[in-house]
Scaffold this active site. Structure first.
Site, PDB file in Angstrom:
ATOM      1  N   ARG A   1       0.949  -1.277  -0.034  1.00 51.00           N
ATOM      2  CA  ARG A   1      -0.089   0.009   0.153  1.00 51.00           C
ATOM      3  C   ARG A   1       0.962   1.217  -0.159  1.00 51.00           C
ATOM      4  NH1 ARG A   1      -3.584  -1.528   5.227  1.00 51.00           N
ATOM      5  NH2 ARG A   1      -1.882  -2.471   5.708  1.00 51.00           N
TER       6      ARG A   1
ATOM      7  N   LYS B   1       1.580   2.155   7.500  1.00 49.28           N
ATOM      8  CA  LYS B   1       1.682   1.208   8.762  1.00 49.28           C
ATOM      9  C   LYS B   1       2.697   2.083   9.579  1.00 49.28           C
ATOM     10  CE  LYS B   1       0.411  -2.062  10.049  1.00 49.28           C
ATOM     11  NZ  LYS B   1      -0.582  -2.450  10.648  1.00 49.28           N
TER      12      LYS B   1
ATOM     13  N   TYR C   1      -1.207   4.691  10.977  1.00 48.52           N
ATOM     14  CA  TYR C   1      -1.695   3.614  11.831  1.00 48.52           C
ATOM     15  C   TYR C   1      -0.432   3.686  12.814  1.00 48.52           C
ATOM     16  CZ  TYR C   1      -5.640   2.253   9.245  1.00 48.52           C
ATOM     17  OH  TYR C   1      -6.857   2.156   8.412  1.00 48.52           O
TER      18      TYR C   1
ATOM     19  N   HIS D   1      -0.978   1.754  16.603  1.00 49.02           N
ATOM     20  CA  HIS D   1      -1.257   0.616  17.346  1.00 49.02           C
ATOM     21  C   HIS D   1      -0.223   0.407  18.430  1.00 49.02           C
ATOM     22  CE1 HIS D   1      -4.345  -0.615  14.305  1.00 49.02           C
ATOM     23  NE2 HIS D   1      -3.702  -0.709  13.327  1.00 49.02           N
TER      24      HIS D   1
ATOM     25  N   GLU E   1      -5.969   5.069  13.967  1.00 46.98           N
ATOM     26  CA  GLU E   1      -7.058   4.022  14.632  1.00 46.98           C
ATOM     27  C   GLU E   1      -7.896   4.484  15.888  1.00 46.98           C
ATOM     28  OE1 GLU E   1      -3.017   2.975  16.386  1.00 46.98           O
ATOM     29  OE2 GLU E   1      -3.674   3.612  14.482  1.00 46.98           O
TER      30      GLU E   1
ATOM     31  N   ASP F   1      -2.860  -6.676  15.226  1.00 52.18           N
ATOM     32  CA  ASP F   1      -2.106  -5.736  15.590  1.00 52.18           C
ATOM     33  C   ASP F   1      -2.620  -4.965  16.640  1.00 52.18           C
ATOM     34  OD1 ASP F   1      -4.645  -4.917  14.699  1.00 52.18           O
ATOM     35  OD2 ASP F   1      -3.982  -3.731  12.817  1.00 52.18           O
TER      36      ASP F   1
END
Length: 368
Positions: A15, A73, A92, A94, A116, A268
């Protein structure tokens, strides 16, 4: 503002954070956009398309040297060198399941805004939804593949055939991931059971599927029962920004069928299955007690063309606000402010602070 778009470097992560169309939107507003050469190739987007949209093609250091870096990511260890005070990182993160990255962001003074944890007043997570939809719809697909005997599974066809029963799919969690997993599993012909603590969600699914699925309240007794007949168990539990609870515990595994499959989409965030660990697209599964575990933490990276456009559709409006106003965008938008996880060496999200056992700074104080 100078905006950087680095190439994603997690294993088989194809991505890219911004499409050429999104780059053009930023450039038209006077922002300088630096795109790492080759960043879009995995999604079928060429350097020439980015250049034509107004981007300057640079190397990794050039993209990371921007005022704001937009990624897909979370940074991995080799990228920690680029973290620094004054950098606004929008991606993101996490962090609840990643103490090393949390420590690196705090030590560097980087301002980390996590996709997120951006949350609307109605509780919707607008920047998590598109990838949750993709991951939810992928879960029955990858689970069906893992059930093949050559992959270590039971050798069961998810939809069965006339005269032979279909497989049993158990979905733990009926949110965005769970409802999308349910949709695909039903479409593939499986017998589907969905568990959730929210009775209204179970009512909704019961209504729309009109008896084609089984709904159960999510509690320990029902989970223990459901895992015994699951051919495919899909973990779809989310607590925004916090570690997922272990609802499927280690002692439940011996009660599962030999060759059954677990796909934990919550990996994740630490996973809702106690025995899950993060894997990669290159080596997605492992076996414990005869049960195949699939723990790829970036599932949507396997369908990058779809995922890149779906993600960018949602992130671009927020990126435009951050590019125009910086931290003032957070002060003016309560939903976007909830995305702030780290700033100036302070941790501002309660779920991460609890998971990492670190001090929490109130969001209002951090933005003051």
């Amino acid at each position: 503002m100078i905006i950087g778009i680095p190439k994603e470097i997690k294993t088989l992560e194809n991505r890219v954070a911004m499409t050429p169309g999104a780059v053009a939107s930023l450039a038209r507003r006077g922002h300088t956009v630096l795109v790492e050469a080759g960043a879009g190739l995995g999604s079928g987007l060429s350097d020439e398309q980015y250049a034509a949209a107004g981007a300057k093609m640079v190397d990794a250091a050039g993209a990371w040297g921007a005022d704001m870096v937009i990624k897909v990511k979370e940074p991995i260890a080799s990228e920690y060198q680029y973290l620094r005070k004054g950098l606004l990182l929008f991606t993101y993160l996490h962090l609840a399941a990643d103490r090393p990255l949390t420590d690196a962001l705090l030590a560097s003074g980087t301002t980390g805004v996590a996709y997120e944890t951006v949350q609307l007043p109605d509780g919707t997570l607008p920047l998590l939804v598109p990838m949750s939809e993709v991951a939810g719809r992928m879960a029955p697909q990858v689970g069906a593949h893992a059930l093949e005997k050559s992959q270590g599974g039971r050798g069961v066809l998810l939809g069965g055939v006339p005269g032979v029963p279909q497989a049993s799919v158990v979905v733990v969690g009926a949110g965005v991931v769970g409802s999308n997993a349910c949709k695909l599993a039903v479409g593939m012909g499986a017998q589907v059971t969905v568990l959730d603590v929210n009775h209204a969600r179970l009512q909704y699914l019961d209504d729309i599927y009109q008896g084609r699925i089984v709904t159960m309240a999510s509690n320990e007794a029902n989970i223990r029962k459901a895992v015994t007949y699951a051919d495919l168990l899909i973990g779809a539990v989310l607590i925004p920004g916090a570690k997922a609870p272990h609802l499927v515990t280690r002692d439940m595994l011996p009660t599962m069928k030999e060759g059954s499959v677990i796909v934990d989409v919550a990996v994740d965030q630490g996973g809702c299955v106690e025995t899950i660990k993060a894997t990669t697209h290159a080596a997605p599964t492992y076996v414990i007690d005869g049960v195949v575990h699939y723990g790829v933490a970036n599932m949507p990276g396997a369908v990058p063309r779809t995922s890149t456009y779906a993600l960018c559709n949602q992130t671009l409006p927020y990126a435009l606000r951050l590019a125009a106003k910086g931290l003032d965008a957070l002060r003016e938008d309560c939903s976007l402010a909830l995305g702030l996880n780290t700033v100036a060496g302070k941790l501002t999200f309660a779920g991460v602070a609890e998971a990492c056992d670190l001090p929490l700074t109130a969001l209002a104080d951090a933005l003051a």
